[in-house]
Design an enzyme around this catalytic site. Sequence first.
Site: not given
Length: 402
Positions: A39, A139, A188, A240
């Site tokens: 989003t 990860a 992030d 992506y």
Amino acid sequence: MTDEHGPEQAAAGFREVYGAEPAGVWAAPGRVNLIGEHTDYNDGFVMPLALPHTCLAAAAPRTDGVLRLHSAGAPGGVVELRVAELAPVAGAATGGDRGGWAAYPAGVVWALREAGLLAGAAAAGGADLHYESTVPTGAGLSSSAALEVATATALNELYGLGLDPQRLARLCQRAENVFVGVPCGIMDQMASACCTEGHALFLDTRDLTQRQVPFDLAARGLRLLVVDTRVKHALGDGAYAGRRAACESAARTLQVRALRDVPIEELDAALARLARAGADETVVRRVRHVVTEDHRVEQVIGRLDAGDIRSIGPLLTAGHASCRDDFEVSCAELDLVVESANEAGALGARMTGGGFGGSAIVLVAEADAEAVSKAVTEAFGGAGHRAPRIFPAVPSAGARRL
Ligand code: GLA
């Protein structure tokens, strides 16, 4: 985290590499995202929380414009660069990852230079940096953002720049988008820079309005498990960028600034309009994911504000189904975590982060945590997958000096 991961060890590492004392040690965490996936590049809502796992940067300024970078976890010794010569590789911004861990911190210095922030004593912009990180790499737990934000936080103080965490996060995102060439959103970097202990960060990625939402799992007898599937699917990077492009093109067709501007009440009409305009059926599903996911973030917020963590479980699982079926960013291993955890009595589960491998989160009653972990591990064994790595997500502090 090991006991040895701390400022003393990072300082000792710095001394060993550079033969001098660092001026300080800074830490920036990895993250999981509770809800709100894919989003952020649609100007929407996200809700990450910081992990106790951090990237530590021991650093000292230089005055000769030389940037030296060393990571305890990477082979190859010290990387030496000249700040004045830092430049993005042509085409990097279109998704060609220039590779190598040092591009992330180098990109941060480049972004500071490009923004005209290297002035006065910091004009040449040199520094020596030594990194030690406990954020698992590959990860989906934002080890790159932790590396960028640790660098930016250290240099902010070393150079006396006085930038706030939000500005640092933006500079880090620019480093990653333009210098490294990964078209990520802002989640992030904001998580690593701005999260606080005991809270999830409710972030509006359009204007970066934020709110710290209390997320006291222990007080409710709950646990949030991180399940690192230890798989990374190669298609992730290009896919992506492809998802992002599809969303942007749908927004253009719908004549909105970003998909965030499609209210949930108008979703069906918007989807019909896209179909009439000849949009591909997959694009229609991409839009449905983004709009319903933003709505799920708002629903989760409502429940957390009412002090009810337990009831967000089904929303997490619904978010996973949307990532899997509409946005198609899950994979067999992530689906298996969600399925096996829920079957074994979890309250809800979903993939977290970009997807195509990486990690899932599982909300579970404390009393069931062990049985659910065991069930997931057994399901992985039964399917012939490598055993996952499972640990609790304890909402931790954002970037700071240690
Ligand atoms: C990656 C990106 C973020 C965000 C997530 C998906 O983590 O770096 O900006 O888009 O994927 O929610």
